[in-house]
Design a protein around this motif. Structure first.
Motif, PDB file in Angstrom:
ATOM      1  N   LYS A  38     -15.411   6.789   2.577  1.00  0.00           N
ATOM      2  CA  LYS A  38     -16.428   5.858   3.276  1.00  0.00           C
ATOM      3  C   LYS A  38     -16.703   5.966   4.811  1.00  0.00           C
ATOM      4  O   LYS A  38     -17.842   5.898   5.401  1.00  0.00           O
ATOM      5  CB  LYS A  38     -16.185   4.614   2.903  1.00  0.00           C
ATOM      6  CG  LYS A  38     -16.302   3.988   1.626  1.00  0.00           C
ATOM      7  CD  LYS A  38     -15.936   2.477   1.431  1.00  0.00           C
ATOM      8  CE  LYS A  38     -15.991   2.229  -0.133  1.00  0.00           C
ATOM      9  NZ  LYS A  38     -15.611   0.868  -0.325  1.00  0.00           N
ATOM     10  N   LEU A  42     -23.230   9.294   5.957  1.00  0.00           N
ATOM     11  CA  LEU A  42     -24.089   9.526   4.744  1.00  0.00           C
ATOM     12  C   LEU A  42     -24.682  10.867   5.153  1.00  0.00           C
ATOM     13  O   LEU A  42     -24.712  11.663   4.047  1.00  0.00           O
ATOM     14  CB  LEU A  42     -25.219   8.274   4.878  1.00  0.00           C
ATOM     15  CG  LEU A  42     -24.735   7.020   4.155  1.00  0.00           C
ATOM     16  CD1 LEU A  42     -26.069   6.287   4.391  1.00  0.00           C
ATOM     17  CD2 LEU A  42     -24.101   7.172   2.846  1.00  0.00           C
ATOM     18  N   GLU A  43     -25.170  11.382   6.444  1.00  0.00           N
ATOM     19  CA  GLU A  43     -25.806  12.573   6.178  1.00  0.00           C
ATOM     20  C   GLU A  43     -24.890  13.630   6.328  1.00  0.00           C
ATOM     21  O   GLU A  43     -25.145  14.871   6.096  1.00  0.00           O
ATOM     22  CB  GLU A  43     -26.413  12.696   7.616  1.00  0.00           C
ATOM     23  CG  GLU A  43     -25.715  12.636   8.869  1.00  0.00           C
ATOM     24  CD  GLU A  43     -25.284  11.278   9.307  1.00  0.00           C
ATOM     25  OE1 GLU A  43     -24.698  10.924  10.279  1.00  0.00           O
ATOM     26  OE2 GLU A  43     -25.699  10.092   8.639  1.00  0.00           O
ATOM     27  N   ARG A  45     -22.185  13.490   4.012  1.00  0.00           N
ATOM     28  CA  ARG A  45     -21.515  13.584   2.812  1.00  0.00           C
ATOM     29  C   ARG A  45     -21.954  14.941   1.819  1.00  0.00           C
ATOM     30  O   ARG A  45     -23.282  15.135   2.051  1.00  0.00           O
ATOM     31  CB  ARG A  45     -21.642  12.389   2.007  1.00  0.00           C
ATOM     32  CG  ARG A  45     -21.192  11.215   2.650  1.00  0.00           C
ATOM     33  CD  ARG A  45     -21.128  10.088   1.912  1.00  0.00           C
ATOM     34  NE  ARG A  45     -20.615   8.953   2.646  1.00  0.00           N
ATOM     35  CZ  ARG A  45     -20.553   7.653   2.435  1.00  0.00           C
ATOM     36  NH1 ARG A  45     -21.248   7.221   1.306  1.00  0.00           N
ATOM     37  NH2 ARG A  45     -20.156   6.653   3.106  1.00  0.00           N
TER      38      ARG A  45
END
Length: 64
Positions: A38, A42-43, A45
């Motif tokens: 986590k 996000l960009e 992953r």
């Protein structure tokens, strides 16, 4: 292969990057918790990874 650079910027000594079999990588012997993944933005992953220090730091902080 810079896309495999860990999120912390450290070297991860990845077998894949070194041209060795992925089965012989240090990461195959470690447990990665969902909380550790986590932390990857996000960009990043699927493009970034974690290093030995990231895994050890999480263990020290009680994340496993």
């Amino acid at each position: 292969m810079s896309y495999l650079r860990p999120i912390c910027g450290e070297k991860n000594n990845c077998a894949f990057v070194q041209g060795r079999e992925i089965e012989k990588c240090w990461c195959m012997q470690k447990v990665f918790t969902p909380d550790l993944f986590k932390q990857i933005p996000l960009e990043s992953r699927g493009k970034a990874c974690v290093c030995v220090k990231c895994v050890a730091r999480q263990k020290e902080e009680g994340g496993d």
